[in-house]
Design an enzyme around this catalytic site. Structure first.
Site, short mmCIF file in Angstrom:
data_model
loop_
_atom_site.label_atom_id
_atom_site.label_comp_id
_atom_site.label_asym_id
_atom_site.label_seq_id
_atom_site.Cartn_x
_atom_site.Cartn_y
_atom_site.Cartn_z
N PRO A 2 0.84 -1.21 0.00
CA PRO A 2 0.00 0.00 0.00
C PRO A 2 0.87 1.26 0.00
O PRO A 2 1.79 1.37 0.80
CB PRO A 2 -0.78 -0.11 1.31
CG PRO A 2 -0.65 -1.52 1.74
CD PRO A 2 0.65 -2.02 1.19
N GLU A 3 0.59 2.15 -0.92
CA GLU A 3 1.30 3.42 -0.98
C GLU A 3 0.34 4.52 -0.55
O GLU A 3 -0.77 4.24 -0.12
CB GLU A 3 1.84 3.64 -2.40
CG GLU A 3 2.79 2.54 -2.83
CD GLU A 3 3.42 2.77 -4.21
OE1 GLU A 3 3.43 3.92 -4.68
OE2 GLU A 3 3.89 1.79 -4.80
N HIS A 113 -4.99 -14.32 11.07
CA HIS A 113 -4.23 -13.17 10.56
C HIS A 113 -4.82 -11.84 11.03
O HIS A 113 -4.35 -10.79 10.66
CB HIS A 113 -4.21 -13.18 9.03
CG HIS A 113 -3.56 -14.40 8.47
ND1 HIS A 113 -2.21 -14.66 8.65
CD2 HIS A 113 -4.05 -15.43 7.76
CE1 HIS A 113 -1.92 -15.80 8.05
NE2 HIS A 113 -3.02 -16.29 7.52
N ARG A 133 0.93 -11.38 5.93
CA ARG A 133 2.39 -11.50 5.95
C ARG A 133 3.01 -10.81 7.16
O ARG A 133 4.21 -10.93 7.39
CB ARG A 133 2.99 -10.98 4.64
CG ARG A 133 2.68 -11.95 3.50
CD ARG A 133 3.24 -11.47 2.20
NE ARG A 133 4.71 -11.47 2.19
CZ ARG A 133 5.43 -11.00 1.18
NH1 ARG A 133 4.82 -10.49 0.14
NH2 ARG A 133 6.74 -11.03 1.24
N ARG A 172 23.04 14.74 -4.68
CA ARG A 172 22.70 13.32 -4.51
C ARG A 172 23.03 12.56 -5.80
O ARG A 172 22.60 12.96 -6.89
CB ARG A 172 21.21 13.15 -4.18
CG ARG A 172 20.76 13.81 -2.88
CD ARG A 172 21.25 13.08 -1.64
NE ARG A 172 20.85 11.68 -1.60
CZ ARG A 172 19.73 11.25 -1.00
NH1 ARG A 172 18.91 12.10 -0.41
NH2 ARG A 172 19.44 9.96 -0.98
#
Ligand SMILES: [Zn+2]
Length: 291
Positions: A2-3, A113, A133, A172
């Site tokens: 998930p972002e 879970h 997970r 950078r």
């Protein structure tokens, strides 16, 4: 994983079921690395607390409680935060995860879970945090307590401008794609949206961040905001395990231009989309549209 859009979608859909209610009982699985605050302490801290607000910071959700303490939640790779009324086939499917009730089942029942389960005084729908997970995290912060996890976050990806990205990139030598994934620079963007934003801006993911121009960062910031807002509008991307709190799937995956489209034709020019590995993660781009 998930972002920002998936976490923001979760926040928007779960907030009405969470804010303004009083937590009555907290059920958890056994103590594990999932619980940065041990379950027993979590129960003591949360039971009887009212929920004032639910905020998003990068990919974290932060619930503000009525004693000025806070509850930090991270969905990890496969975390699902949803209400007891969700009916997604992703939750109900008896797949390789093999742990869920038959597909016909209409209501989710907590399983092995389901690491966190909140019941409320009003006896309305419960809230579940399920994570097959178990890369998700739960952390309670006492009044005034901060967390390095929050303190180290860079500017929220929805608020980033060309100027902030340009300033963060000077000197950078990392690839620009990896700069965008650095949560200390930009909070909330992940693999999908970084690839999509770089495509939208016409910038190759492999370019050295310090060599990308101010004008290109302006385009990246605009493209990033556009893809993030559009994804939020469509309910996020349901590519693997993400599911919105009400059980609906997101639809943004249907609008991807490059992410996970290796070998397919670019919508802009017809060239084949390329996939490379960049810093242990895949990057997708059009070799002709992105320079
Ligand atoms: Zn192209």
């Amino acid at each position: 994983m998930p972002e920002l859009p998936e976490v923001e979608t979760t926040r928007r859909r779960i907030a009405p079921l969470f804010v303004g209610r009083t937590i009555d009982a907290v059920h958890t699985t056994a103590p594990s690395y999932f619980f940065l605050t041990p379950p027993a302490a979590l129960r003591r801290a949360l039971e009887g607390r009212g929920v004032r607000d639910l905020e998003r910071r990068g990919k974290y959700l932060l619930a503000h409680l009525d004693d000025d303490s806070r509850l930090l939640l991270h969905l990890g790779m496969t975390g699902q935060l949803f209400s007891g009324t969700a009916t997604s086939p992703r939750l109900l499917r008896a797949s390789e995860r093999g742990i869920l009730a038959p597909e016909a089942q209409q209501r989710f029942r907590p399983d092995a879970h389901t690491h966190l389960r909140l019941r409320f005084r009003d006896d309305g729908p419960e809230i579940f945090f399920r994570d097959a997970r178990k890369f998700g995290k739960v952390l309670w912060l006492a009044k005034g307590e901060t967390s390095e996890r929050l303190d180290r976050l860079g500017i929220d990806a929805l608020e980033a401008t060309g100027a902030t990205l340009f300033a963060a990139s000077r000197g950078r030598s990392v690839a620009v794609k990896n700069l965008l994934l650095d949560q200390a620079v930009l909070a909330g963007a992940g693999n999908i949206y970084a690839d999509e934003a770089l495509f939208g801006a016409g910038v190759r993911p492999t370019r050295r961040a310090g060599r990308v121009t101010r004008g290109e960062y302006e385009r990246i910031a605009v493209a990033l905001r556009r893809v993030l807002l559009r994804s939020i509008e469509t309910g996020g991307s349901s590519i693997s395990d993400y599911v919105a709190p009400d059980g609906r799937d997101g639809a943004y995956q249907d609008e991807r231009r490059v992410y996970a489209r290796e070998g397919e034709a670019c919508f802009g020019c017809g060239a084949k989309v390329k996939r490379i590995v960049l810093g242990q993660r895949s990057a997708h781009y059009c070799p002709s549209c992105q320079r």
